[in-house]
Scaffold this motif. Structure first.
Motif, PDB file in Angstrom:
ATOM      1  N   GLY A  38      44.205  52.824  14.462  1.00 38.56           N
ATOM      2  CA  GLY A  38      43.359  51.759  14.984  1.00 38.56           C
ATOM      3  C   GLY A  38      43.943  51.079  16.211  1.00 38.56           C
ATOM      4  O   GLY A  38      43.205  50.570  17.057  1.00 38.56           O
ATOM      5  N   LYS A  39      45.254  51.071  16.323  1.00 38.34           N
ATOM      6  CA  LYS A  39      45.918  50.418  17.454  1.00 38.34           C
ATOM      7  C   LYS A  39      45.911  51.282  18.713  1.00 38.34           C
ATOM      8  O   LYS A  39      46.069  50.780  19.809  1.00 38.34           O
ATOM      9  N   GLY A  40      45.784  52.586  18.547  1.00 36.66           N
ATOM     10  CA  GLY A  40      45.879  53.475  19.705  1.00 36.66           C
ATOM     11  C   GLY A  40      47.323  53.620  20.146  1.00 36.66           C
ATOM     12  O   GLY A  40      48.239  53.591  19.338  1.00 36.66           O
ATOM     13  N   ARG A  41      47.556  53.749  21.430  1.00 39.78           N
ATOM     14  CA  ARG A  41      48.910  53.902  21.975  1.00 39.78           C
ATOM     15  C   ARG A  41      49.598  52.536  22.043  1.00 39.78           C
ATOM     16  O   ARG A  41      49.044  51.596  22.607  1.00 39.78           O
ATOM     17  N   VAL A  42      50.801  52.443  21.459  1.00 41.87           N
ATOM     18  CA  VAL A  42      51.576  51.205  21.458  1.00 41.87           C
ATOM     19  C   VAL A  42      52.872  51.458  22.216  1.00 41.87           C
ATOM     20  O   VAL A  42      53.673  52.312  21.819  1.00 41.87           O
ATOM     21  N   THR A  43      53.093  50.718  23.304  1.00 39.47           N
ATOM     22  CA  THR A  43      54.312  50.873  24.093  1.00 39.47           C
ATOM     23  C   THR A  43      55.458  50.149  23.398  1.00 39.47           C
ATOM     24  O   THR A  43      55.353  48.957  23.092  1.00 39.47           O
ATOM     25  N   LEU A  75      59.200  55.232  25.347  1.00 38.00           N
ATOM     26  CA  LEU A  75      58.769  55.550  23.983  1.00 38.00           C
ATOM     27  C   LEU A  75      57.493  54.796  23.645  1.00 38.00           C
ATOM     28  O   LEU A  75      57.436  53.576  23.763  1.00 38.00           O
ATOM     29  N   ASP A  76      56.486  55.544  23.217  1.00 35.09           N
ATOM     30  CA  ASP A  76      55.236  54.975  22.720  1.00 35.09           C
ATOM     31  C   ASP A  76      55.034  55.439  21.285  1.00 35.09           C
ATOM     32  O   ASP A  76      55.527  56.496  20.885  1.00 35.09           O
ATOM     33  N   LEU A  77      54.283  54.650  20.540  1.00 37.57           N
ATOM     34  CA  LEU A  77      53.818  55.061  19.223  1.00 37.57           C
ATOM     35  C   LEU A  77      52.341  55.407  19.350  1.00 37.57           C
ATOM     36  O   LEU A  77      51.584  54.665  19.982  1.00 37.57           O
ATOM     37  N   PHE A 117      53.967  60.616  15.455  1.00 38.13           N
ATOM     38  CA  PHE A 117      53.847  59.249  15.958  1.00 38.13           C
ATOM     39  C   PHE A 117      54.658  58.931  17.208  1.00 38.13           C
ATOM     40  O   PHE A 117      54.313  58.027  17.943  1.00 38.13           O
ATOM     41  N   PHE A 118      55.781  59.590  17.420  1.00 38.76           N
ATOM     42  CA  PHE A 118      56.699  59.212  18.488  1.00 38.76           C
ATOM     43  C   PHE A 118      56.409  60.024  19.747  1.00 38.76           C
ATOM     44  O   PHE A 118      56.487  61.250  19.726  1.00 38.76           O
ATOM     45  N   SER A 119      56.110  59.337  20.836  1.00 31.96           N
ATOM     46  CA  SER A 119      55.838  59.991  22.108  1.00 31.96           C
ATOM     47  C   SER A 119      56.880  59.533  23.121  1.00 31.96           C
ATOM     48  O   SER A 119      56.861  58.392  23.574  1.00 31.96           O
TER      49      SER A 119
END
Length: 172
Positions: A48-53, A58-60, A135-137
């Motif tokens: 629901g949050k989408g991409r989280v910096t 590193l993004d989630l 999850f980890f980008s």
């Protein structure tokens, strides 16, 4: 009282000096991986949050990988996911036999245990989610590495341990 030769031989195939430590590491790897995935999906609601910096590199983000590494051999069907999960279980069984038959040291056993735990953690995702939850980008200078999870980190750490052990020479 002594063991029968058959029982002793079977124990050598399936259980060795390092098996208790390896089994604990396998179970810990699976538990940490699955708890993290549960928290990210159902508590944190990463989808629901989408991409989280998190940091500049590193993004989630929630990505469901229906293939294997780098999305190779994508399997959209449930049967395909069961096939990939079955392959992971068979590979894990082979690695367990290697762990117990090789006579290698603790580092080799730990490396194999991390690989097994990571493979089983990802196989569980395939059966429950229809693909592996990543999850980890990580990214830098315009380059994005593939999205990964804790099970993937365990697998890479296990391979690194095996490589280190192979270059180090005799097992200790």
């Amino acid at each position: 009282m002594t063991d029968k030769p058959e029982a002793s031989a079977a124990r050598g195939w399936f259980w060795s000096q390092h098996a208790p430590m390896a089994l604990m590491l396998i179970l810990a790897t699976i538990a940490v991986d699955q708890l993290h995935k549960w928290w990210m999906i159902f508590v944190y609601d990463i989808e629901g949050k989408g991409r989280v910096t998190v940091t500049p590199f590193l993004d989630l983000i929630y990505v469901k990988n229906i293939g294997i590494s780098y999305s190779l051999f994508n399997q959209e069907s449930a049967a395909g996911q069961w096939l990939l999960a079955g392959f992971a279980v068979l590979a894990s069984a082979g690695l367990w036999l290697w762990l117990n038959r090789s006579g290698g040291g603790r580092l080799m056993a730990a490396g194999l245990a991390l690989i097994i735990g990571g493979a089983i953690g990802n196989a569980i995702d395939r059966l429950h989610l229809g693909g592996v939850a990543d999850f980890f980008s990580m990214h830098a200078f315009g380059y994005h590495w593939y999205v990964f999870n804790i099970a993937d980190v365990a697998i890479v750490a296990g391979v690194a341990a095996l490589l280190y052990e192979s270059f180090r020479g005799e097992s200790h």
